[in-house]
Design a protein around this motif. Structure first.
Motif, PDB file in Angstrom:
ATOM      1  N   ALA A  43       0.840  -1.194   0.000  1.00  0.00           N
ATOM      2  CA  ALA A  43       0.000   0.000   0.000  1.00  0.00           C
ATOM      3  C   ALA A  43       0.880   1.252   0.000  1.00  0.00           C
ATOM      4  O   ALA A  43       1.563   1.526   0.984  1.00  0.00           O
ATOM      5  CB  ALA A  43      -0.910   0.009   1.225  1.00  0.00           C
ATOM      6  N   GLY A  44       0.901   1.971  -1.110  1.00  0.00           N
ATOM      7  CA  GLY A  44       1.717   3.184  -1.222  1.00  0.00           C
ATOM      8  C   GLY A  44       3.165   2.902  -1.515  1.00  0.00           C
ATOM      9  O   GLY A  44       3.944   3.815  -1.783  1.00  0.00           O
ATOM     10  N   VAL A  45       3.560   1.649  -1.453  1.00  0.00           N
ATOM     11  CA  VAL A  45       4.917   1.198  -1.764  1.00  0.00           C
ATOM     12  C   VAL A  45       4.809  -0.140  -2.488  1.00  0.00           C
ATOM     13  O   VAL A  45       3.772  -0.803  -2.434  1.00  0.00           O
ATOM     14  CB  VAL A  45       5.779   1.018  -0.486  1.00  0.00           C
ATOM     15  N   GLU A  46       5.875  -0.530  -3.155  1.00  0.00           N
ATOM     16  CA  GLU A  46       5.878  -1.846  -3.776  1.00  0.00           C
ATOM     17  C   GLU A  46       5.937  -2.915  -2.682  1.00  0.00           C
ATOM     18  O   GLU A  46       6.700  -2.780  -1.725  1.00  0.00           O
ATOM     19  CB  GLU A  46       7.085  -1.991  -4.705  1.00  0.00           C
ATOM     20  N   ARG A  47       5.124  -3.944  -2.828  1.00  0.00           N
ATOM     21  CA  ARG A  47       5.093  -4.974  -1.803  1.00  0.00           C
ATOM     22  C   ARG A  47       6.465  -5.622  -1.663  1.00  0.00           C
ATOM     23  O   ARG A  47       7.088  -6.027  -2.637  1.00  0.00           O
ATOM     24  CB  ARG A  47       4.052  -6.053  -2.140  1.00  0.00           C
ATOM     25  N   ASP A  48       6.936  -5.691  -0.401  1.00  0.00           N
ATOM     26  CA  ASP A  48       8.276  -6.209  -0.136  1.00  0.00           C
ATOM     27  C   ASP A  48       8.256  -6.815   1.262  1.00  0.00           C
ATOM     28  O   ASP A  48       8.369  -6.100   2.267  1.00  0.00           O
ATOM     29  CB  ASP A  48       9.306  -5.075  -0.231  1.00  0.00           C
ATOM     30  N   THR A  49       8.109  -8.128   1.349  1.00  0.00           N
ATOM     31  CA  THR A  49       7.984  -8.763   2.659  1.00  0.00           C
ATOM     32  C   THR A  49       9.273  -8.670   3.473  1.00  0.00           C
ATOM     33  O   THR A  49       9.224  -8.615   4.706  1.00  0.00           O
ATOM     34  CB  THR A  49       7.568 -10.237   2.510  1.00  0.00           C
ATOM     35  N   ALA A  50      10.414  -8.632   2.782  1.00  0.00           N
ATOM     36  CA  ALA A  50      11.681  -8.503   3.508  1.00  0.00           C
ATOM     37  C   ALA A  50      11.795  -7.122   4.150  1.00  0.00           C
ATOM     38  O   ALA A  50      12.220  -6.988   5.301  1.00  0.00           O
ATOM     39  CB  ALA A  50      12.858  -8.742   2.566  1.00  0.00           C
ATOM     40  N   GLU A  51      11.392  -6.094   3.410  1.00  0.00           N
ATOM     41  CA  GLU A  51      11.416  -4.739   3.969  1.00  0.00           C
ATOM     42  C   GLU A  51      10.391  -4.610   5.091  1.00  0.00           C
ATOM     43  O   GLU A  51      10.627  -3.938   6.103  1.00  0.00           O
ATOM     44  CB  GLU A  51      11.143  -3.713   2.863  1.00  0.00           C
ATOM     45  N   SER A  52       9.261  -5.276   4.920  1.00  0.00           N
ATOM     46  CA  SER A  52       8.249  -5.295   5.973  1.00  0.00           C
ATOM     47  C   SER A  52       8.823  -5.903   7.248  1.00  0.00           C
ATOM     48  O   SER A  52       8.660  -5.357   8.349  1.00  0.00           O
ATOM     49  CB  SER A  52       7.027  -6.109   5.516  1.00  0.00           C
ATOM     50  N   ALA A  53       9.519  -7.018   7.105  1.00  0.00           N
ATOM     51  CA  ALA A  53      10.110  -7.677   8.270  1.00  0.00           C
ATOM     52  C   ALA A  53      11.196  -6.813   8.901  1.00  0.00           C
ATOM     53  O   ALA A  53      11.356  -6.794  10.137  1.00  0.00           O
ATOM     54  CB  ALA A  53      10.675  -9.036   7.861  1.00  0.00           C
ATOM     55  N   ARG A  54      11.931  -6.077   8.075  1.00  0.00           N
ATOM     56  CA  ARG A  54      13.007  -5.225   8.599  1.00  0.00           C
ATOM     57  C   ARG A  54      12.432  -4.137   9.510  1.00  0.00           C
ATOM     58  O   ARG A  54      12.961  -3.880  10.606  1.00  0.00           O
ATOM     59  CB  ARG A  54      13.788  -4.593   7.438  1.00  0.00           C
ATOM     60  N   TRP A  55      11.348  -3.515   9.083  1.00  0.00           N
ATOM     61  CA  TRP A  55      10.746  -2.465   9.903  1.00  0.00           C
ATOM     62  C   TRP A  55      10.030  -3.063  11.114  1.00  0.00           C
ATOM     63  O   TRP A  55      10.003  -2.470  12.190  1.00  0.00           O
ATOM     64  CB  TRP A  55       9.797  -1.606   9.065  1.00  0.00           C
ATOM     65  N   LEU A  56       9.477  -4.243  10.937  1.00  0.00           N
ATOM     66  CA  LEU A  56       8.836  -4.905  12.073  1.00  0.00           C
ATOM     67  C   LEU A  56       9.870  -5.228  13.146  1.00  0.00           C
ATOM     68  O   LEU A  56       9.605  -5.093  14.350  1.00  0.00           O
ATOM     69  CB  LEU A  56       8.145  -6.187  11.595  1.00  0.00           C
ATOM     70  N   GLU A  57      11.052  -5.632  12.728  1.00  0.00           N
ATOM     71  CA  GLU A  57      12.099  -5.945  13.704  1.00  0.00           C
ATOM     72  C   GLU A  57      12.541  -4.688  14.453  1.00  0.00           C
ATOM     73  O   GLU A  57      12.840  -4.744  15.645  1.00  0.00           O
ATOM     74  CB  GLU A  57      13.296  -6.599  13.020  1.00  0.00           C
ATOM     75  N   LYS A  58      12.557  -3.559  13.773  1.00  0.00           N
ATOM     76  CA  LYS A  58      12.912  -2.310  14.462  1.00  0.00           C
ATOM     77  C   LYS A  58      11.894  -2.006  15.567  1.00  0.00           C
ATOM     78  O   LYS A  58      12.258  -1.571  16.668  1.00  0.00           O
ATOM     79  CB  LYS A  58      12.982  -1.151  13.462  1.00  0.00           C
ATOM     80  N   ALA A  59      10.613  -2.241  15.268  1.00  0.00           N
ATOM     81  CA  ALA A  59       9.577  -2.026  16.282  1.00  0.00           C
ATOM     82  C   ALA A  59       9.712  -3.046  17.405  1.00  0.00           C
ATOM     83  O   ALA A  59       9.539  -2.719  18.588  1.00  0.00           O
ATOM     84  CB  ALA A  59       8.197  -2.111  15.638  1.00  0.00           C
ATOM     85  N   ALA A  60      10.045  -4.281  17.052  1.00  0.00           N
ATOM     86  CA  ALA A  60      10.210  -5.329  18.063  1.00  0.00           C
ATOM     87  C   ALA A  60      11.381  -5.007  18.986  1.00  0.00           C
ATOM     88  O   ALA A  60      11.304  -5.227  20.197  1.00  0.00           O
ATOM     89  CB  ALA A  60      10.418  -6.672  17.376  1.00  0.00           C
ATOM     90  N   VAL A  61      12.461  -4.500  18.413  1.00  0.00           N
ATOM     91  CA  VAL A  61      13.637  -4.141  19.211  1.00  0.00           C
ATOM     92  C   VAL A  61      13.290  -3.039  20.211  1.00  0.00           C
ATOM     93  O   VAL A  61      13.846  -2.984  21.316  1.00  0.00           O
ATOM     94  CB  VAL A  61      14.798  -3.707  18.287  1.00  0.00           C
ATOM     95  N   GLN A  62      12.341  -2.179  19.857  1.00  0.00           N
ATOM     96  CA  GLN A  62      11.920  -1.121  20.779  1.00  0.00           C
ATOM     97  C   GLN A  62      11.048  -1.671  21.917  1.00  0.00           C
ATOM     98  O   GLN A  62      10.680  -0.923  22.820  1.00  0.00           O
ATOM     99  CB  GLN A  62      11.157  -0.025  20.025  1.00  0.00           C
ATOM    100  N   GLY A  63      10.691  -2.961  21.841  1.00  0.00           N
ATOM    101  CA  GLY A  63       9.957  -3.572  22.934  1.00  0.00           C
ATOM    102  C   GLY A  63       8.468  -3.705  22.726  1.00  0.00           C
ATOM    103  O   GLY A  63       7.744  -4.062  23.669  1.00  0.00           O
ATOM    104  N   ASP A  64       7.976  -3.452  21.512  1.00  0.00           N
ATOM    105  CA  ASP A  64       6.544  -3.582  21.267  1.00  0.00           C
ATOM    106  C   ASP A  64       6.158  -5.061  21.237  1.00  0.00           C
ATOM    107  O   ASP A  64       6.628  -5.823  20.388  1.00  0.00           O
ATOM    108  CB  ASP A  64       6.164  -2.918  19.938  1.00  0.00           C
ATOM    109  N   ALA A  65       5.303  -5.473  22.160  1.00  0.00           N
ATOM    110  CA  ALA A  65       4.987  -6.895  22.337  1.00  0.00           C
ATOM    111  C   ALA A  65       4.312  -7.490  21.106  1.00  0.00           C
ATOM    112  O   ALA A  65       4.607  -8.626  20.712  1.00  0.00           O
ATOM    113  CB  ALA A  65       4.096  -7.089  23.565  1.00  0.00           C
ATOM    114  N   GLU A  66       3.398  -6.749  20.506  1.00  0.00           N
ATOM    115  CA  GLU A  66       2.702  -7.268  19.324  1.00  0.00           C
ATOM    116  C   GLU A  66       3.668  -7.455  18.164  1.00  0.00           C
ATOM    117  O   GLU A  66       3.602  -8.453  17.438  1.00  0.00           O
ATOM    118  CB  GLU A  66       1.567  -6.321  18.928  1.00  0.00           C
ATOM    119  N   SER A  67       4.587  -6.513  17.997  1.00  0.00           N
ATOM    120  CA  SER A  67       5.586  -6.639  16.935  1.00  0.00           C
ATOM    121  C   SER A  67       6.506  -7.824  17.192  1.00  0.00           C
ATOM    122  O   SER A  67       6.891  -8.542  16.259  1.00  0.00           O
ATOM    123  CB  SER A  67       6.409  -5.354  16.829  1.00  0.00           C
ATOM    124  N   GLN A  68       6.857  -8.037  18.432  1.00  0.00           N
ATOM    125  CA  GLN A  68       7.702  -9.191  18.781  1.00  0.00           C
ATOM    126  C   GLN A  68       6.997 -10.501  18.433  1.00  0.00           C
ATOM    127  O   GLN A  68       7.606 -11.418  17.865  1.00  0.00           O
ATOM    128  CB  GLN A  68       8.053  -9.151  20.268  1.00  0.00           C
TER     129      GLN A  68
END
Length: 204
Positions: A43-68
């Protein structure tokens, strides 16, 4: 976000992605989660599951339980990352230790099934009990099934009744037809003990 939803401005997913990317790059947790979703959906960007996972990991590293929890699932499924049971278990554990019942249930199942190559059913059961003690319906149903089947010792119809009845009391339709069937197999003394356990139960 306004460009994403069209609230107050013309809806423009591409422009939304640009602004969200800037905020995410600056470390904004909500933006990182949103950007991960945008890349996952394309949505608004080309679909990229690897890039999606990269940003999700950044949120997980910040301690967000749902992202983890979601990141753990990605590693389990190999979605945007190389499948890795050890890493999956590590992220799911981090989420579970923050107290969310879904994560506790998922961590318990992961331990029991040995997604890292080492099944630990008794440890897994303890985490599923934690989720059940919070009133998480899937955990309650699992504990009912485990108790009636005797997966971890002798079958215990009293405990099975307890878990299924609590699930039914919380509105779980699947449990409504189970505990009456159990009553037909129980003595009056067993029913009384089981009902006492139900009355004494409170979410933790």
């Amino acid at each position: 976000e306004a460009y994403l939803t069209g609230r107050g401005v013309a809806k423009d997913p591409t422009k939304a992605a640009l602004w969200i990317t800037k905020a995410a790059a600056a470390g904004d947790l909500t933006a990182q989660i949103m950007l991960s979703q945008l890349y996952q959906e394309g949505a608004g960007v080309e679909r990229d599951t690897a890039e999606s996972a990269r940003w999700l990991e950044k949120a997980a590293v910040q301690g967000d339980a749902e992202s983890q929890l979601r990141l753990g699932s990605r590693y389990l499924q190999g979605d945007g990352v190389a499948a890795n049971g050890v890493t999956a278990l590590r992220w799911i554990e981090k989420s579970a230790r923050q107290g969310g019942p879904e994560a506790q249930m998922r961590y318990g199942a992961a331990l029991a099934n040995g997604i890292d190559g080492t099944p630990r059913p008794e440890d897994g059961l303890a985490w599923i009990v934690r989720a059940a003690d919070q009133g998480y319906v899937e955990a309650l149903m699992t504990m009912g099934a485990v108790s009636i089947q005797g997966n971890f010792g002798d079958p215990d119809i009293v405990l099975a009744y307890k878990w299924f009845r609590i699930a039914a009391n919380l509105g779980e339709d699947r449990a409504l037809g189970i505990f009456p069937e159990l009553e037909e197999q129980m003595t009056p003394e067993q029913i009384a003990r089981a009902q006492k356990l139900v009355r004494e139960w409170t979410p933790k």
